[in-house]
Design an enzyme around this catalytic site. Structure first.
Site, PDB file in Angstrom:
ATOM      1  N   GLU A 137       0.729  -1.117   0.159  1.00 16.17           N
ATOM      2  CA  GLU A 137       0.006  -0.096  -0.031  1.00 16.17           C
ATOM      3  C   GLU A 137       0.744   1.166   0.022  1.00 16.17           C
ATOM      4  O   GLU A 137       1.994   1.060   0.284  1.00 16.17           O
ATOM      5  CB  GLU A 137      -0.872  -0.004   1.096  1.00 16.17           C
ATOM      6  N   CYS A 242       3.200 -16.595  -0.048  1.00 16.31           N
ATOM      7  CA  CYS A 242       3.250 -16.248  -1.472  1.00 16.31           C
ATOM      8  C   CYS A 242       4.437 -15.538  -1.815  1.00 16.31           C
ATOM      9  O   CYS A 242       5.030 -15.820  -2.980  1.00 16.31           O
ATOM     10  CB  CYS A 242       2.101 -15.294  -2.200  1.00 16.31           C
ATOM     11  N   LEU A 243       4.766 -14.535  -0.915  1.00 16.40           N
ATOM     12  CA  LEU A 243       6.265 -13.797  -1.061  1.00 16.40           C
ATOM     13  C   LEU A 243       7.336 -14.750  -1.052  1.00 16.40           C
ATOM     14  O   LEU A 243       8.237 -14.606  -1.377  1.00 16.40           O
ATOM     15  CB  LEU A 243       6.110 -12.727  -0.334  1.00 16.40           C
ATOM     16  N   ASP A 340      31.068   0.472 -15.535  1.00 16.14           N
ATOM     17  CA  ASP A 340      32.049   1.319 -15.638  1.00 16.14           C
ATOM     18  C   ASP A 340      33.333   0.759 -16.471  1.00 16.14           C
ATOM     19  O   ASP A 340      33.681   1.751 -17.174  1.00 16.14           O
ATOM     20  CB  ASP A 340      32.618   0.913 -14.038  1.00 16.14           C
ATOM     21  N   GLU A 367       9.727  -7.116  -2.855  1.00 12.10           N
ATOM     22  CA  GLU A 367       9.497  -8.352  -1.912  1.00 12.10           C
ATOM     23  C   GLU A 367      10.681  -8.518  -0.952  1.00 12.10           C
ATOM     24  O   GLU A 367      11.132  -9.669  -0.582  1.00 12.10           O
ATOM     25  CB  GLU A 367       9.698  -9.604  -2.799  1.00 12.10           C
TER      26      GLU A 367
END
Length: 387
Positions: A137, A242-243, A340, A367
């Site tokens: 959120e 889920c994560l 670089d 996440e």
């Protein structure tokens, strides 16, 4: 025999024949279909939706879920290799597959009813229904328990109000897996995106994941029947489960981005002539390239062992945190170092490292930020919660 510069410890020999075949098929897809267009997509801020049918036809959506639901039923290592090869192309492509597979199809499989599984999973595996995952959120970030989106029971329906932010696939999705506070704790809902009161607003002016769709979701008295609620989980363990699945794939994905950046720098260093010799002949550049090879090798071993633990059913969330922390940090450092080595040429998307470096600014953040995963390991080894 000369060693493979991208596989110094012959990790490929530790893969099964099926795992090698899967890696090779996805690698060909990335080489032939993704890499030729992805620089322009990044420049244009365009997600290449035209790739979705082939991604689906290859069985890459929900690849670890059972064949009963139209999925490939692959093991965890195979899913990791898929993520690695896709992110060698671009983090945005891997993010699309990761969200569809781990954050949308997985919760329907793990927490949904059999009717929900049969209704959605085969169509999602075919790429006909795209999902997005509504947890984060605008004010929440790393504190998902501080959720303001609410779902209130009204007869046989639920009415959802609130907002979600930084939602991958939001404006291309047909369904959203939405997590909301209820009187019985946090619960998940399958919300069709054509439901009245649902709005998705694409986020623009991004400098990262430009070849991916990122959205804000808004819910204004969105009414859905109870049949759209995921019935088999309550509380934060639902979205966090889920994560964990998605973070597992993310431990593999950045290895692909790192390999792409490393091989680009390696080839450039062999052909870029300064002071009458290739810059690869200087100690300064060789030290950088050798360090890239070392760090990629360590990340490969870490993710392979994590995958074996996952397939054995013994993988722990803290192990996923360590691998995401290590491998994202490894990849972002290598992409910057490769840029670089490329000098001025490295600031354009004609070469991959700057694009990977910019994308990885998101991957190292979403996440679970690097700090969050460091604190997870700190809690694990000290037994003290410092959050």
């Amino acid at each position: 025999m000369a060693l493979n510069p991208t596989d110094l410890f012959d990790i490929r020999s530790m893969l099964s024949e099926e795992e090698r075949m899967i890696q090779d098929s996805v690698a060909r897809f990335v080489d032939e279909k993704v890499i030729p267009i992805i620089g322009d997509c990044f420049d244009q801020g365009r997600f290449p939706k035209e790739l979705i049918p082939e991604i689906a036809s290859m069985g890459l959506l929900g690849s670890s879920l059972p064949e009963k639901y139209g999925c490939a039923g692959l093991n965890g290592v195979s899913y990791g290799l898929i993520c690695q090869e896709l992110e060698r192309g671009d983090s945005g492509i891997r993010s699309f597959v990761s969200v569809q597979s781990s954050l949308c199809m997985y919760p329907i499989y793990a927490y949904g009813s059999e009717e929900q599984r049969m209704r959605y999973l085969p169509a999602m595996a075919r790429g006909e229904v795209i999902g997005c995952f509504g947890l984060t959120e605008p004010h929440g970030g790393s504190d998902p328990a501080n959720m303001k989106t609410v779902a209130k029971k009204d007869g046989g329906d639920w009415v959802i109000n609130g907002a979600k932010m930084w939602i991958t696939n939001g404006n291309v999705a047909q369904i959203a897996i939405v997590w909301a506070q209820t009187d019985e704790g946090i619960q998940g809902f399958i919300v069709p995106t054509d439901t009245p009161g649902f709005t998705a607003q694409e986020v623009h002016k991004k400098m990262s994941l430009r070849a991916s769709v990122t959205s804000a979701l808004f819910f204004d008295n969105v009414r859905i029947p109870d049949s759209q609620r995921l019935p088999n989980v309550k509380g934060l363990k639902g979205p966090l489960g889920c994560l964990t699945q998605a973070r597992y794939g993310i431990t593999w994905g950045p290895i692909g981005a790192a390999i792409s950046s490393y091989t680009t720098a390696l080839e450039y260093a062999k052909t870029r002539i300064l002071f009458n010799r290739p810059i690869a002949a200087t100690q300064a550049v060789q030290l950088k390239i050798a360090d890239m090879a070392r760090r990629i090798t360590l990340a490969q071993l870490l993710s392979l062992q994590l995958g074996r633990l996952k397939d054995a059913g013994t993988m722990q969330p803290a192990q996923v945190s360590m691998a995401k922390w290590n491998n994202c940090r490894m990849a972002i450092d290598i992409s910057r170092e490769a840029r670089d080595i490329l000098g001025g040429a490295g600031i354009t998307t004609e070469y991959a490292p700057i694009r990977h470096a910019l994308n990885l600014e998101s991957v190292i953040t979403y996440e679970g930020t690097e700090t969050v995963h460091q604190l997870v390991i700190g809690r694990e080894v000290t037994g003290i919660n410092a959050f």
